[in-house]
Write a protein that holds these residues in place. Structure first.
Motif: not given
Length: 610
Positions: A460-488
């Motif tokens: 339930x704490x996940x508010x931005x699905x695609x930012x979390x998805x980008x973090x999972x996919x690219x293996x980077x911390x959530x706070x380091x996910x950029x807009x371009x990563x989320x969009x991809x």
């Protein structure tokens, strides 16, 4: 028989016959002489009346009293009765009131009989009844009626044919050409004619015989279609989702959604002013005047004069002429090189807002309100579509417009425009908007059983699905996910869901097809269960020739085993897309059916789907 020419005793006998009927086959007749069975029917023509073929429960001779009053029997099956119910207004007020009352009584009894009412385009038939008899007939009173639409049955069997005509059904099920002009001979000589209702019996014998024959054919076709639906496992979907939606959409189309006309006019003026400002700004930075909506003139300025394509990597080109594109993807790439691309992007956004969502609403308004027309068979995936206006396409995202100030020292005024706020609820009511959150992604997670995707919707704490998805996919911390990563991440997911392919993904992200292909491959490697799901879906489609949604909706794909690579890969993407999007359509329709049923049975709820 024309019910307006019947006596009291004959009226009672007709109502008794309706009580004993096993089915009704009906069509509306229009002022221009066409009917709902006519391929050339003009949508703007007003309704003249309703013709009903009453299918009798038992074979019995025509009552003597009717033989002189004008009963017209079907030539092939002489036990079926053809009746005419007039809905148009008459200059004779008393006669009109008596006729309208009896027509309403007959139609209402048909709706209450719990036997099928077969009608080609049944939604329009029911909506018209509610509009004509709205003062005497509540929409809740028709909720239990049984409407069968062979048009919807034919579409379920072949969803690629989104608008099957009565003519095409006849050709398919009767295996011989449909005589040209037959559909309009039914009332042809009534065009431009003023006929007394007392002479209507003779008209029926001559002009309505073909219509009666066509209604008989429609009944036979519906029986054949029902058999085919059962054989293909589509009967349950037809009965539990698609048939209830006929009534739901008919009721929705009778509801008026009011629009704030003053606010609409003001919004149009603000957007028009901003368009002029952007046009002037574009001419200034370009150093010449040109038409901003012309791709040809814009291409000349951007690439022939400013030569911006030489300052950037390889840009997308048009498919046919192979010219450098002026698409949103290209302009986004160029916007840091020169002010013009950014101005054009804003101009397009404001122009679309004004032409589609604001001025477009004004053209659809009638006396201060709108009422969309819904199409149940408009897509192969089963999703509903709307027009006049496309209320589903009205953006829920607000647009910020900067109003330039011409008074020195005064700050620029920022106006936020949200098209949905232009709608006004009826007094005592309020609008409630409900939407599924990331429905396609949820369905993909469920159908694939991909643990990483399922986890996204379980925390339930996940508010931005695609930012979390980008973090999972690219293996980077959530706070380091950029807009371009989320969009991809978002684009890659939807390229899988919507079957976009590497070329379309490349266009969306402004990258090469090779890079897009690598993105998709990388995503599939990370989410292996999704990859297994797509492979399994394609394999099943190759074996069966079709794919199936969660509710059993089918889509045949003839090219799934094609030799041509392009056709085959397109069919493979369509297969995966249909399973996800078709299932999403099933769930949305299921929700509509349940909400409608809950409101109908409630003695206190006054809510309505709009």
């Amino acid at each position: 028989c024309d019910v307006s020419s019947l006596g009291r005793e004959e009226e009672r006998e007709l109502l008794a016959a309706i009580e004993q009927a096993v089915a009704f086959v009906t069509t509306m007749v229009f002022q221009d002489g066409s009917s709902q069975l006519s391929s050339e029917q003009v949508s703007t023509s007003s309704v003249k009346g309703v013709v009903v073929l009453v299918k009798n429960q038992a074979d019995h001779p025509c009552p003597p009293s009717h033989s002189s009053a004008g009963c017209t029997w079907n030539a092939a099956q002489e036990k079926d009765k053809l009746i005419y119910l007039k809905t148009e207004r008459s200059s004779l007020w008393e006669q009109e009131q008596a006729h309208k009352k009896h027509s309403r009584q007959v139609l209402f009894q048909m709706l209450q009989c719990k036997v099928p009412i077969i009608c080609f385009n049944a939604k329009d038939f029911l909506r018209t009844l509610l509009q004509v008899y709205g003062d005497e007939m509540s929409w809740k009173q028709v909720a239990d009626s049984i409407l069968l639409d062979p048009r919807i049955a034919a579409w379920l069997i072949n969803p690629s044919d989104t608008v099957p005509s009565f003519e095409s059904l006849m050709q398919k099920y009767f295996e011989k050409p449909f005589p040209k002009g037959t559909e309009n001979t039914e009332t042809g000589t009534l065009r431009n004619a003023s006929v007394s209702i007392f002479d209507i019996f003779f008209i029926y014998l001559c002009q309505y015989q073909n219509l009666g024959m066509n209604l008989k054919k429609l009944y036979n076709v519906t029986v054949d279609l029902a058999r085919d639906l059962k054989a293909q496992g589509l009967w349950n979907l037809f009965c539990t989702l698609e048939l209830p939606l006929i009534k739901i959409l008919a009721v929705m189309e009778t509801h008026k959604i009011y629009v704030n006309k003053q606010e609409l006019k003001k919004t149009s003026e603000i957007l028009g002013l901003r368009l002029k400002e952007l046009e002037q700004e574009a001419h200034r930075v370009a150093g010449e005047r040109f038409l901003l909506t012309s791709s040809y003139q814009l291409r000349e300025v951007l690439f022939d004069k400013l030569k911006l394509h030489t300052l950037c990597e390889k840009l997308q080109r048009t498919e046919i002429q192979q010219l450098v594109s002026t698409s949103e993807v290209v302009l986004n790439k160029l916007q840091d090189l020169h002010p013009l691309p950014k101005i054009i992007l804003e101009y397009r956004q404001v122009h679309k807002m004004k032409s589609t969502y604001v001025d477009g609403l004004r053209t659809c308004m009638r006396k201060g309100f709108i009422s969309s027309t819904w199409n149940q068979t408009g897509t192969v995936t089963g999703r509903l579509s709307a027009k006049h206006p496309n209320i589903q396409g009205i953006s829920k995202h607000p647009v910020r417009i900067t109003k330039r100030q011409y008074i020195k020292g005064k700050e620029e005024d920022v106006v936020t425009i949200s098209p949905r706020t232009l709608f006004v609820s009826k007094q005592g009511y309020t609008f409630l908007a409900a939407d599924f959150s990331h429905i396609e992604l949820r369905i993909l997670a469920d159908l694939s059983s991909e643990p990483e995707l399922l986890k996204l919707f379980q925390e339930p704490e996940i508010t931005d699905i695609f930012s979390t998805l980008a973090s999972q996919w690219k293996g980077i911390p959530s706070e380091q996910v950029k807009h371009a990563d989320r969009e991809q991440a978002k684009r890659v997911v939807y390229s899988v869901v919507y079957g976009a392919g590497k070329e379309r993904l490349a266009d969306c992200l402004g990258i090469t097809p090779l890079q897009a292909s690598q993105f998709i491959e990388s995503f599939m490697q990370k989410y292996k269960k999704v990859h297994e799901f797509t492979k399994k879906t394609i394999e099943q489609c190759r074996n069966k020739g079709y794919v199936v949604s969660i509710m059993g909706r089918k889509r045949p794909l003839a090219n799934i085993n094609a030799q041509d690579y392009k056709l085959r890969t397109q069919a493979e993407r369509q297969a995966v897309n249909f399973v996800v999007q078709g299932s999403a359509a099933d769930l949305c329709k299921m929700a509509m059916v349940k909400i409608f049923a809950s409101v109908v049975i409630s003695p206190t709820l006054t809510a309505r789907l709009v």
